[in-house]
Write a protein that holds these residues in place. Structure first.
Motif, PDB file in Angstrom:
ATOM      1  N   LEU A  16      17.092  14.272 -63.834  1.00  0.00           N
ATOM      2  CA  LEU A  16      17.174  13.958 -62.411  1.00  0.00           C
ATOM      3  C   LEU A  16      18.617  13.698 -61.994  1.00  0.00           C
ATOM      4  O   LEU A  16      19.061  14.171 -60.933  1.00  0.00           O
ATOM      5  CB  LEU A  16      16.311  12.736 -62.093  1.00  0.00           C
ATOM      6  N   LEU A  17      19.363  12.982 -62.802  1.00  0.00           N
ATOM      7  CA  LEU A  17      20.760  12.694 -62.479  1.00  0.00           C
ATOM      8  C   LEU A  17      21.609  13.962 -62.536  1.00  0.00           C
ATOM      9  O   LEU A  17      22.490  14.168 -61.693  1.00  0.00           O
ATOM     10  CB  LEU A  17      21.311  11.629 -63.435  1.00  0.00           C
ATOM     11  N   ASP A  18      21.337  14.820 -63.515  1.00  0.00           N
ATOM     12  CA  ASP A  18      22.051  16.100 -63.593  1.00  0.00           C
ATOM     13  C   ASP A  18      21.787  16.937 -62.341  1.00  0.00           C
ATOM     14  O   ASP A  18      22.716  17.520 -61.756  1.00  0.00           O
ATOM     15  CB  ASP A  18      21.616  16.886 -64.830  1.00  0.00           C
ATOM     16  N   ALA A  19      20.514  17.005 -61.942  1.00  0.00           N
ATOM     17  CA  ALA A  19      20.157  17.780 -60.751  1.00  0.00           C
ATOM     18  C   ALA A  19      20.799  17.191 -59.508  1.00  0.00           C
ATOM     19  O   ALA A  19      21.294  17.925 -58.640  1.00  0.00           O
ATOM     20  CB  ALA A  19      18.636  17.818 -60.598  1.00  0.00           C
ATOM     21  N   ALA A  20      20.812  15.864 -59.412  1.00  0.00           N
ATOM     22  CA  ALA A  20      21.424  15.214 -58.255  1.00  0.00           C
ATOM     23  C   ALA A  20      22.912  15.533 -58.172  1.00  0.00           C
ATOM     24  O   ALA A  20      23.433  15.840 -57.091  1.00  0.00           O
ATOM     25  CB  ALA A  20      21.207  13.708 -58.333  1.00  0.00           C
ATOM     26  N   ALA A  26      26.822  20.637 -54.106  1.00  0.00           N
ATOM     27  CA  ALA A  26      26.627  21.913 -53.415  1.00  0.00           C
ATOM     28  C   ALA A  26      26.282  21.735 -51.941  1.00  0.00           C
ATOM     29  O   ALA A  26      26.741  22.497 -51.082  1.00  0.00           O
ATOM     30  CB  ALA A  26      25.533  22.715 -54.112  1.00  0.00           C
ATOM     31  N   HIS A  27      25.472  20.715 -51.622  1.00  0.00           N
ATOM     32  CA  HIS A  27      24.928  20.611 -50.256  1.00  0.00           C
ATOM     33  C   HIS A  27      25.273  19.313 -49.538  1.00  0.00           C
ATOM     34  O   HIS A  27      24.991  19.190 -48.344  1.00  0.00           O
ATOM     35  CB  HIS A  27      23.399  20.749 -50.311  1.00  0.00           C
ATOM     36  N   GLY A  28      25.863  18.360 -50.247  1.00  0.00           N
ATOM     37  CA  GLY A  28      26.099  17.057 -49.656  1.00  0.00           C
ATOM     38  C   GLY A  28      24.915  16.140 -49.885  1.00  0.00           C
ATOM     39  O   GLY A  28      23.790  16.597 -50.103  1.00  0.00           O
ATOM     40  N   VAL A  29      25.161  14.842 -49.825  1.00  0.00           N
ATOM     41  CA  VAL A  29      24.109  13.876 -50.128  1.00  0.00           C
ATOM     42  C   VAL A  29      23.053  13.849 -49.031  1.00  0.00           C
ATOM     43  O   VAL A  29      21.845  13.861 -49.308  1.00  0.00           O
ATOM     44  CB  VAL A  29      24.721  12.470 -50.335  1.00  0.00           C
ATOM     45  N   SER A  30      23.477  13.830 -47.775  1.00  0.00           N
ATOM     46  CA  SER A  30      22.514  13.696 -46.678  1.00  0.00           C
ATOM     47  C   SER A  30      21.596  14.909 -46.568  1.00  0.00           C
ATOM     48  O   SER A  30      20.452  14.789 -46.112  1.00  0.00           O
ATOM     49  CB  SER A  30      23.242  13.460 -45.353  1.00  0.00           C
ATOM     50  N   ARG A  31      22.052  16.078 -46.977  1.00  0.00           N
ATOM     51  CA  ARG A  31      21.253  17.303 -46.856  1.00  0.00           C
ATOM     52  C   ARG A  31      20.465  17.610 -48.123  1.00  0.00           C
ATOM     53  O   ARG A  31      19.823  18.652 -48.227  1.00  0.00           O
ATOM     54  CB  ARG A  31      22.167  18.478 -46.507  1.00  0.00           C
ATOM     55  N   THR A  32      20.512  16.718 -49.088  1.00  0.00           N
ATOM     56  CA  THR A  32      19.732  16.881 -50.313  1.00  0.00           C
ATOM     57  C   THR A  32      18.592  15.877 -50.314  1.00  0.00           C
ATOM     58  O   THR A  32      18.817  14.669 -50.214  1.00  0.00           O
ATOM     59  CB  THR A  32      20.611  16.645 -51.559  1.00  0.00           C
ATOM     60  N   SER A  33      17.372  16.370 -50.390  1.00  0.00           N
ATOM     61  CA  SER A  33      16.211  15.471 -50.378  1.00  0.00           C
ATOM     62  C   SER A  33      15.806  15.125 -51.796  1.00  0.00           C
ATOM     63  O   SER A  33      16.189  15.795 -52.773  1.00  0.00           O
ATOM     64  CB  SER A  33      15.043  16.139 -49.659  1.00  0.00           C
ATOM     65  N   LEU A  34      15.000  14.084 -51.911  1.00  0.00           N
ATOM     66  CA  LEU A  34      14.478  13.722 -53.224  1.00  0.00           C
ATOM     67  C   LEU A  34      13.570  14.821 -53.777  1.00  0.00           C
ATOM     68  O   LEU A  34      13.515  15.049 -54.989  1.00  0.00           O
ATOM     69  CB  LEU A  34      13.728  12.391 -53.139  1.00  0.00           C
ATOM     70  N   ASN A  35      12.858  15.523 -52.880  1.00  0.00           N
ATOM     71  CA  ASN A  35      12.043  16.668 -53.329  1.00  0.00           C
ATOM     72  C   ASN A  35      12.918  17.757 -53.930  1.00  0.00           C
ATOM     73  O   ASN A  35      12.550  18.380 -54.937  1.00  0.00           O
ATOM     74  CB  ASN A  35      11.243  17.238 -52.155  1.00  0.00           C
ATOM     75  N   ASP A  36      14.074  18.010 -53.297  1.00  0.00           N
ATOM     76  CA  ASP A  36      15.011  19.012 -53.830  1.00  0.00           C
ATOM     77  C   ASP A  36      15.422  18.643 -55.254  1.00  0.00           C
ATOM     78  O   ASP A  36      15.467  19.502 -56.144  1.00  0.00           O
ATOM     79  CB  ASP A  36      16.258  19.102 -52.952  1.00  0.00           C
ATOM     80  N   ALA A  38      13.851  16.619 -57.407  1.00  0.00           N
ATOM     81  CA  ALA A  38      12.723  16.699 -58.327  1.00  0.00           C
ATOM     82  C   ALA A  38      12.450  18.140 -58.732  1.00  0.00           C
ATOM     83  O   ALA A  38      12.226  18.443 -59.913  1.00  0.00           O
ATOM     84  CB  ALA A  38      11.487  16.079 -57.681  1.00  0.00           C
ATOM     85  N   THR A  39      12.489  19.040 -57.754  1.00  0.00           N
ATOM     86  CA  THR A  39      12.227  20.455 -58.042  1.00  0.00           C
ATOM     87  C   THR A  39      13.276  21.021 -58.985  1.00  0.00           C
ATOM     88  O   THR A  39      12.964  21.717 -59.963  1.00  0.00           O
ATOM     89  CB  THR A  39      12.197  21.261 -56.735  1.00  0.00           C
ATOM     90  N   ALA A  40      14.554  20.722 -58.702  1.00  0.00           N
ATOM     91  CA  ALA A  40      15.636  21.240 -59.544  1.00  0.00           C
ATOM     92  C   ALA A  40      15.552  20.686 -60.956  1.00  0.00           C
ATOM     93  O   ALA A  40      15.932  21.354 -61.926  1.00  0.00           O
ATOM     94  CB  ALA A  40      16.988  20.895 -58.925  1.00  0.00           C
ATOM     95  N   ALA A  41      15.033  19.460 -61.087  1.00  0.00           N
ATOM     96  CA  ALA A  41      14.920  18.834 -62.411  1.00  0.00           C
ATOM     97  C   ALA A  41      13.655  19.251 -63.138  1.00  0.00           C
ATOM     98  O   ALA A  41      13.454  18.893 -64.304  1.00  0.00           O
ATOM     99  CB  ALA A  41      14.964  17.311 -62.268  1.00  0.00           C
ATOM    100  N   ILE A  48      10.811  10.501 -59.678  1.00  0.00           N
ATOM    101  CA  ILE A  48      12.014   9.873 -59.126  1.00  0.00           C
ATOM    102  C   ILE A  48      11.754   8.397 -58.854  1.00  0.00           C
ATOM    103  O   ILE A  48      12.551   7.530 -59.217  1.00  0.00           O
ATOM    104  CB  ILE A  48      12.464  10.597 -57.841  1.00  0.00           C
ATOM    105  N   TYR A  49      10.620   8.104 -58.217  1.00  0.00           N
ATOM    106  CA  TYR A  49      10.329   6.710 -57.874  1.00  0.00           C
ATOM    107  C   TYR A  49       9.974   5.874 -59.101  1.00  0.00           C
ATOM    108  O   TYR A  49       9.985   4.642 -59.031  1.00  0.00           O
ATOM    109  CB  TYR A  49       9.213   6.655 -56.831  1.00  0.00           C
TER     110      TYR A  49
END
Length: 225
Positions: A16-20, A26-36, A38-41, A48-49
């Protein structure tokens, strides 16, 4: 279903940390969702929770995983100063190490870029802003400690309060790294960083073998009447 072990949980946490890291860069913090993330990880939002309270908690965990060079350099210099080493030499060496690590360690550079260029301090990221301020204040406290110890060793009275000198050093180093991250081809961070720090310290009145000395332009030859 096999029971998950602590090792499995750690693998998921790091994924999860690697994906974050990658998505924030790539996209900035505000434009990256927790779903994004989770999916990448390759996991679920629930995972995540399980590990993090919210996006700010995840962001701060990402930061804690990689000690940024400026934090590490000043803490190291302060530690060496307390051991009665040469505090000025320790400071200069620690800053050089910080610049070298920033320039050549990919993960360090990525996290630094996210922390300086990819995050907005909106309400949901209040905890991130609080951490930034805490780390900045710790960094300047370490710098002030080293500068004061160095001034005492050299029987030097600084022209400005040591806290102001530490602030100036921090702003210069932080600004150098931030500008280099915008365009790493613009200048050599290690060379310029070393020269800038040495010039700043010499300007405060510190001396050491090989310290830069001010140079005056040669007077223009007088013209005959």
């Amino acid at each position: 279903m096999p029971r998950r072990t602590k090792a499995d949980a750690q693998v998921t946490r790091h994924a999860l940390l690697d994906a974050a890291e990658q998505l924030f860069q790539a996209h900035g913090v505000s434009r990256t969702s927790l779903n994004d993330i989770a999916t990448a990880a390759g996991t679920t939002r629930g995972a995540i929770y399980w590990h993090f309270q919210d996006k700010a908690d995840l962001f701060n965990a990402m930061m804690e995983r990689v000690t940024l060079p400026l934090e590490e350099s000043m803490a190291s210099a302060a530690c060496q100063a307390r051991r009665h080493d040469d505090p000025l030499a320790s400071l200069r060496a620690s800053v050089a190490d910080a610049m070298q690590k920033t320039a050549h360690d990919e993960q360090t550079r990525r996290v630094f870029e996210v922390a300086t260029h990819k995050v907005e301090y909106v309400e949901e990221m209040r905890a991130v802003r609080d951490r930034h301020l805490r780390v900045r204040n710790e960094h300047m406290a370490f710098a002030a400690q080293v500068l004061q110890e160095a001034a005492t060793r050299q029987a030097l009275t600084l022209a400005v309060p040591v806290a102001h000198a530490a602030m100036g050093l921090h702003v210069m180093l932080d600004g150098l790294i931030q500008n280099w991250l915008l365009d790493p081809t613009a200048f050599d961070l290690e060379t310029v960083g070393r020269q800038a720090v040495d010039t700043y310290l010499a300007g405060l009145g510190f001396t050491w073998p090989g310290a830069p000395a001010p140079r005056r332009a040669a007077a223009a030859p007088s013209t005959p009447p």
